[in-house]
Design an enzyme around this catalytic site. Sequence first.
Site, mmCIF file in Angstrom:
data_model
loop_
_atom_site.group_PDB
_atom_site.id
_atom_site.type_symbol
_atom_site.label_atom_id
_atom_site.label_comp_id
_atom_site.label_asym_id
_atom_site.label_seq_id
_atom_site.Cartn_x
_atom_site.Cartn_y
_atom_site.Cartn_z
ATOM 1 N N ASP A 159 -26.572 62.543 2.818
ATOM 2 C CA ASP A 159 -27.191 62.820 1.530
ATOM 3 C C ASP A 159 -26.750 64.185 1.017
ATOM 4 O O ASP A 159 -26.434 65.074 1.789
ATOM 5 C CB ASP A 159 -28.720 62.838 1.667
ATOM 6 N N GLU A 172 -25.790 58.661 7.475
ATOM 7 C CA GLU A 172 -27.116 59.192 7.765
ATOM 8 C C GLU A 172 -28.166 58.146 7.385
ATOM 9 O O GLU A 172 -28.275 57.757 6.228
ATOM 10 C CB GLU A 172 -27.321 60.470 6.937
ATOM 11 N N ASP A 231 -28.343 66.653 0.093
ATOM 12 C CA ASP A 231 -29.477 67.588 0.086
ATOM 13 C C ASP A 231 -29.459 68.413 1.362
ATOM 14 O O ASP A 231 -28.522 68.319 2.162
ATOM 15 C CB ASP A 231 -30.806 66.834 -0.082
#
Length: 677
Positions: free
Chosen positions: A537, A456, A539
């Site tokens: 990530d 990403e 998150d």
Amino acid sequence: MVDIPTILISYVGERRFPEVTFAGWGNNMTETYDASKIQVLEGLEAVRKRPGMYLGDPHDGSALHHCIWEVVDNSVDEHLAGHTDIIEISMHEDGSLSVRDYGRGIPVGEHEEYGVSAAEVIMTKLHAGGKFDNTSYKVSGGLHGVGVSAVNAVSEWMEMTIHRDGKVYFQRYEAGVPVDPLRVIGSCSDTGTKISFKPDLSIFTDVVEFNFDEVDTRVSETAFLNAGLKMTITDQRGDEAHVSEHFYEGGLSEYVGKLNDRREVLHSEVIKIQGEKEIEKGVVEVELALQWSDAFSESIRCYTNIIRNKDGGTHMSGLRTALTSSVNSYAKKRNLLKGDGLSGDDVREGLAAVVSVKHPDPSFSSQTKDKLVSSEVTGIVQTIVYDKLGDFFEENPSVARQIVEKAVLASKAREAARKARDLTRRKGVLEGGGLPGKLADCQSRDPSECEVYLVEGDSAGGSAKTGRDRRIQAILPLRGKILNVERQKHNAAKVFQNQEIQTMIRALGAGVGNNSEEEGSFDSSKLRYSKIIIMCDADIDGAHIRTLMLTFLWRFMRPAIEDGHVYIAQPPLYQLTKGRISKYVFSDEERDEVISELQGGNQNTKIGVQRYKGLGEMNPDQLWETTMNPMTRTMLKVTVQDAEESDRLFEILMGEDVPDRRAFIEKHAKEVTNLDI
Ligand code: 0RA
């Protein structure tokens, strides 16, 4: 936000294989056992030693739940033999489960060969199951082949209560061994059988509790296939008992209606087909229900003697052939078709169907009965469906026309997608070797040792490029959110025009598309890397991007997932430091554990805690050390338990229908594992 893959696709991480201990084994043997009993016990001991061979994986919940079906199926058999219309399942606080029916009760008379009650033979002798008395007993549903005795063997205890001839009989077993002989403990005016068992946790690990939803789903399936049978599940494990009741008078039609729940159907009435054919060993009965909707995928469920065959088989191929030919011949007859005939995929798009075959002596490809192989069934199903569906089309011309029109549309969309895909491939070739510029390839050309990281963002991609082992690790940075392909179901051409997706297709080099009959469709054996590792990530955005990537892989490169090539990288959540010591941890629990470890009893040592939100916060060395080094990293392998269920969930979670998604997320809010704080 729910991290979808945790619900949808089961991750297989490292697994413990505990030693099997023999708790309770032989403790209660007071009498000397004759030869036949020793044989019985050896059989059960084999089950305890290798539960996997008899019941499936004892760690991931499959064997644990298989135990339930082994017991329930006997009661379903009793229903099929015409003796009970009610089956009650209860999950108890202590981890045990009981199944009660109101059938004839297991026979209690003495068994000639073994010199103990017939009931005891059924409970202790491998394969004795219900087949033990073929004359009075219709062999049907149950009997995955192992029988209830296998469940007894892997139970800390099992209790059998039989209501028969006005008496209540009872016997208890521990680890498969009878504690006492079968004896009368009371009187009654009804008949039936109740079996209770508590799985032995020296055998089952990891998943050790019955999963209500899993049980509920399977029970509903059984109830749909047995119109008129009432099945209840009572979960007594929480504060309040939770009861679920399944009773379907409509049988298969109601089942298909449920599969199409919330979909826009093409015709309100479900098509019902029934027929039978005599073969040498008896009669093969065929029952089907069909209904088309606007859905993109097809859901066809196949059963033989009430057992789901998740990989289909000869009943499935008979149905498929008949569908393609009857829709095509109707379309031709009514001049609804220009050009080529419709393909099977076109005809089945949006179809929900249930096929149930009853067969006196079926053959399957394996113990688990995932696929029916009895060859005569193909022709039987094919003839019945072709004839009856033809009749239905003649009698319902407007429905028939809609089905044909839908298939024609599907065929056009497929053609457009194929053209777009070919264009993508040609473009790749024109641009030299076909490899995208953004790909930092590895040196090795041996796919079995090569892996590609789909990363990403460009900045994390940069760190990964610097930190990697460039001999075997390739890096492909993907910018931002990739296209949600689930919203482009009818416009696959747009998917192939997407830059990030084109890049992925060309880097992997194995084609695209799940239809293996079409040229250029995805083929795992052509993959340039044996591991495709998604690295996002830790998150909420990372979870979303990971899901978008999985959605693309599922819809366009499904064999990559099915053949076990897809992994998810696990970057650490925290770095903990104390002086010069530094440790990386991957979860909140691990953080707390390591903190107290580093404190060594002194709460006042304040430990340095750094939370990593993004991969970009780590320098290349850290990224290598924590996430990419094949010797030390943890990765999750993506596997799929139920393809059809996964289809449905991608539809709900990534599709356009907002209320559906909301309802799903609310229902599963408890399972949220990736909540960003
Ligand atoms: C063998 C023979 C008969 C019934 C059963 C087994 C039987 C087994 C189970 C297991 C759970 N519930 C059950 N109900 C019945 C026939 C007995 C007869 O002829 O009376």
